[in-house]
Design an enzyme around this catalytic site. Structure first.
Site, PDB file in Angstrom:
ATOM      1  N   ASP A 155       0.833  -1.198   0.000  1.00 52.08           N
ATOM      2  CA  ASP A 155       0.000   0.000   0.000  1.00 52.08           C
ATOM      3  C   ASP A 155       0.874   1.256   0.000  1.00 52.08           C
ATOM      4  OD1 ASP A 155      -2.744   1.161   0.410  1.00 52.08           O
ATOM      5  OD2 ASP A 155      -1.794   1.939   2.225  1.00 52.08           O
ATOM      6  N   GLU A 196      14.817 -15.407  -0.110  1.00 54.78           N
ATOM      7  CA  GLU A 196      15.220 -16.443   0.837  1.00 54.78           C
ATOM      8  C   GLU A 196      14.232 -17.608   0.823  1.00 54.78           C
ATOM      9  OE1 GLU A 196      15.365 -14.609   4.638  1.00 54.78           O
ATOM     10  OE2 GLU A 196      16.846 -13.082   4.051  1.00 54.78           O
TER      11      GLU A 196
END
Length: 583
Positions: free
Chosen positions: A220, A292
Site C-alpha cells: 500500500d 530467501e
C-alpha cells in the site's frame, strides 16, 4: 510490434489475480461484516473463474478507522475477521484449489493505536520511540503552526499537534507542542523510514507471513514511504486516488508536471511526499527477503506515479515484481488514448524487463461498470452519491465488458476486483448517513468516498442479504436489484457477465495470451486492433470498437468470444471481440 512477449515461465508475469475485500466478500458468523471463514467458504467461486491467485485487502488487528488500512498489529488478525488459525486455514484451502495468496502490507503508516505510537505519545519529545515516526516542532512563535503546509490525501492538514489529541499525555508532557505527520487520516501516523528500526521491523513482518505460506505482498502507498529531505513546503494539494499524485492547478506537458511554486522536486514534477528515489532501496531489501523463500513469492506496488517511466523504476529486476498500471485505469474511453496508453506501458515496462500489470477496478475507485457510463470516462469522481449525475447503467456495463475483454487479451498480468465478474456497478444511491470512508468526513462531504465500491457482494438472489451473511445482515446495504446479478442467476443465463469472465480467462490461459507478443494492426481512428501471437499457438486478434458505427470483421478469422452480441459480420460500438486466424 509494440511488445515482444516473453519466454519466461514466472507465474506472476502472466497471472490473473482476484482482489478480495474481506469485509465485503462473505460473512460466516452473521454479524454483517465479511470475515476470513466467509472467504474460505467461497474460494471455489474464485477458483472456478480460472484465476491464478487472490489478493486480500488488510485483515490485521485494527481500530478500522480506514477499513483496516490503519494497522495496530501486523502479526495478528482482527477479531472482526477471525483468528490467525482462520488465516492459516484460508491459505491452506487456497493452495488446495491452486490459488496463490497475496496479502496487503501497509508500510507508510500505522494506526495511532499501534504499540509504537502509543509509546511515542507517552515517552515525549526527543525519545527514541518518537524517532520511529515523523514528529516535528511547529512553526510560529509558540509552535502553533504546522511544520509545513502539506495537506492530507483525505483532505485537511497533514499534521496534528499532540496537545490537540483527546488522548494527549498528561503530567510531564501536558504542554507537548510537537506535531506528527499523517498523509492520510489523523489516526494513521506516517512512519519515518530513515530509522533503521522501521526497516528491521518490516523485514520481520515479511518473514512472519512468508513463514505462514503467503505467496506475496501488495504494498500500500508504495511510493510514499520516503519524504523529501527537510520536508519542504509545497504549493500543491494531492487529491484522493488520481492517475498520478499531482497538485490542483498543475498542468501536464510531455508527461511531466511541476508545482506552480518552486520546490526541491519542481523540476521532476514530484510532490515532496511521494515517489522519492529513496523508496527503491527499501524494496531491494524486501526483494532479498523474499528470495530467501522458494515458490516465487512476489511484491506488488500500489504506486500512483506518473510518468510511466517513473513507475517502471519500481519493477526493475532487483525490486518489485509488479506495479498496478493506474495510467490504463484512468485513461478515458477513447481509442486513440487507449492505444497510446497500451503502447507506452509496454515501452516503459519492457525497458526494465517487467510485465505490464493491467487493472480496471479496485477498492479505491468507482467500479468501471459505472465509471464508463459517465460523461467523463477517465478516472471519474471520488465516489458517486444520489444527488450526483448518475451513470448510464446499460452503457457502463457494455463498455465495462468490452474493456475487460480488451484487458484480458493483452500480454502481461491482470487484476480483477471482487464482483466485477458479476458486472456489479457502484452503489450510487447509498444514504449519506451510512458512509464510513474517512475521505467523506475529512473533505467536509465534498467527496462521497469509496464506500460505493465496497458494498457486500450478492451471492444468492432469493436469500436475505443476497446470501452475503447467514443472518441477512450487511454492514452496508445492497441495492435490491442486485439480486438479478447474483451468481445463481447468472449461472443460468447465456452470455452473462460471469460466464463471459470464465470463458475469457479459460481462453487466455489455453492460448497463453499473457505471454504473447503484441502487434498493432491498421484500423479506423475509433478502433483498437491488436494481434497477440505466441509461438506454437494460433494468433489471436483483439478488436475493440469505440466508434459510433459497426466495424466489419476481418476475413479469414473465427470468433472466439465477444463482449456482446455481434451485428452479423460486424462489431457493434462499445464491443470487443477475440478472433482466431484460420487461413
Amino acid at each position: 510490434m509494440i511488445h515482444r512477449g516473453t519466454a519466461d515461465a514466472d507465474w506472476w508475469r502472466t497471472a490473473v489475480i482476484y482482489q478480495i475485500y474481506p469485509r465485503s466478500f462473505g460473512d460466516a458468523n452473521g454479524d454483517g461484516v465479511g470475515d476470513l471463514p466467509g472467504i474460505t467458504e467461497r474460494l471455489e467461486h474464485v477458483a472456478r473463474l480460472g484465476v491464478d491467485a487472490v489478493w486480500l485487502s488488510p485483515f490485521y488487528r485494527s481500530p478500522q478507522k480506514d477499513a483496516g488500512y490503519d494497522v495496530a498489529d501486523y502479526r495478528d488478525v482482527d477479531p472482526l475477521f477471525g483468528t490467525l488459525e482462520d488465516a492459516d486455514r484460508l491459505i491452506a484451502r487456497a493452495h488446495e484449489l491452486g490459488l496463490r495468496v497475496i496479502v496487503d502490507l501497509v508500510p507508510n503508516h500505522t494506526s495511532d493505536q499501534h504499540a509504537w505510537f502509543r509509546q511515542a505519545l507517552a515517552d515525549g519529545p526527543g525519545s527514541p520511540a518518537r524517532s520511529r515516526y515523523i514528529f516535528r516542532e511547529g512553526r510560529g512563535e509558540n509552535g502553533q503552526e504546522p511544520p509545513n503546509n502539506w495537506q492530507s490525501v483525505f483532505g485537511g492538514p497533514a499534521w496534528t499537534r499532540v496537545s490537540d489529541r483527546p488522548d494527549a499525555p498528561g503530567s510531564a508532557w501536558e504542554h507537548d507542542g510537537q506535531w506528527y505527520l499523517h498523509l492520510f487520516d489523523s489516526s494513521q501516523p506516517d512512519l519515518d523510514w530513515d530509522n533503521p528500526e522501521v526497516h528491521e521491523e518490516f523485514r520481520s513482518i515479511l518473514r512472519f507471513w512468508l513463514d505462514r505460506g503467503v505467496d506475496g505482498f501488495r504494498v500500500d502507498v508504495a511510493h510514499g514511504l520516503v519524504k523529501a529531505p527537510g520536508l519542504p513546503d509545497w504549493a500543491g494539494h494531492v487529491r484522493m486516488v488520481e492517475g498520478s499524485e499531482v497538485a490542483e492547478g498543475m498542468a501536464a506537458a510531455d508527461d511531466t508536471v511541476a508545482p506552480p511554486e518552486a520546490s526541491d522536486d519542481a523540476a521532476s514534477g514530484r510532490s515532496p511526499m511521494f515517489d522519492q528515489d529513496g523508496v527503491h532501496e527499501i524494496f531491494r531489501e524486501w526483494r532479498s527477503v523474499l528470495e530467501e523463500y522458494g515458490g516465487e513469492r512476489i511484491l506488488v506496488a500500489e504506486a500512483w506515479v506518473e510518468p510511466l517511466s517513473r513507475l517502471a523504476r519500481y519493477v526493475r529486476p532487483d525490486e518489485m515484481h509488479q506495479a498496478f498500471n493506474f495510467h490504463f485505469l484512468t485513461t478515458r474511453w477513447a481509442a486513440p488514448a487507449l492505444r497510446e496508453a497500451i503502447a507506452r506501458s509496454y515501452a516503459e515496462n519492457d525497458a526494465v524487463g517487467a510485465p505490464t500489470t493491467w487493472v480496471l477496478s479496485n477498492h479505491d475507485v468507482v467500479r468501471h461498470a459505472s465509471r464508463l457510463g459517465l460523461d467523463e470516462t477517465g478516472k471519474g469522481p471520488n465516489g458517486i452519491g444520489a444527488d450526483d449525475p448518475q451513470p448510464d447503467a446499460e452503457l457502463g456495463l457494455r463498455r465495462a465488458r468490452a474493456a475487460t475483454l480488451l484487458m484480458l487479451g493483452l500480454p502481461g498480468s491482470a487484476y480483477l476486483f471482487q464482483g466485477e465478474e458479476l458486472g456489479l456497478p457502484e452503489h450510487t444511491t447509498l444514504d449519506d448517513s451510512l458512509r464510513q470512508d474517512p475521505a467523506w468526513w475529512r473533505t467536509g462531504h465534498a467527496e462521497k468516498g469509496r464506500d460505493g465500491c465496497r458494498v457486500p457482494l450478492p451471492w444468492r438472489s432469493d436469500a436475505p442479504g443476497l446470501g452475503f451473511s447467514p443472518t441477512g445482515r450487511t454492514w452496508l446495504p445492497q441495492p435490491e436489484w442486485w439480486a438479478e446479478l447474483a451468481p445463481d442467476v447468472q449461472e443460468r443465463q447465456e452470455g452473462s457477465t460471469l460466464r463471459m469472465y470464465r470463458e475469457a480467462i479459460a481462453l487466455r490461459t489455453e492460448l497463453e495470451l499473457g505471454a504473447g507478443a503484441l502487434e498493432q494492426l491498421p484500423a479506423g481512428e475509433d478502433v483498437i486492433a491488436l494481434r497477440n501471437t505466441r509461438q506454437g499457438r494460433p494468433a489471436v486478434v483483439v478488436v475493440t470498437n469505440l466508434g459510433a458505427a459497426p466495424v466489419a470483421l476481418p476475413e479469414g478469422h473465427e470468433v472466439l468470444i465477444a463482449s456482446g452480441p455481434l451485428d452479423g459480420a460486424a462489431v457493434p460500438t462499445d464491443t470487443t471481440v477475440w478472433l482466431r486466424e484460420v487461413r
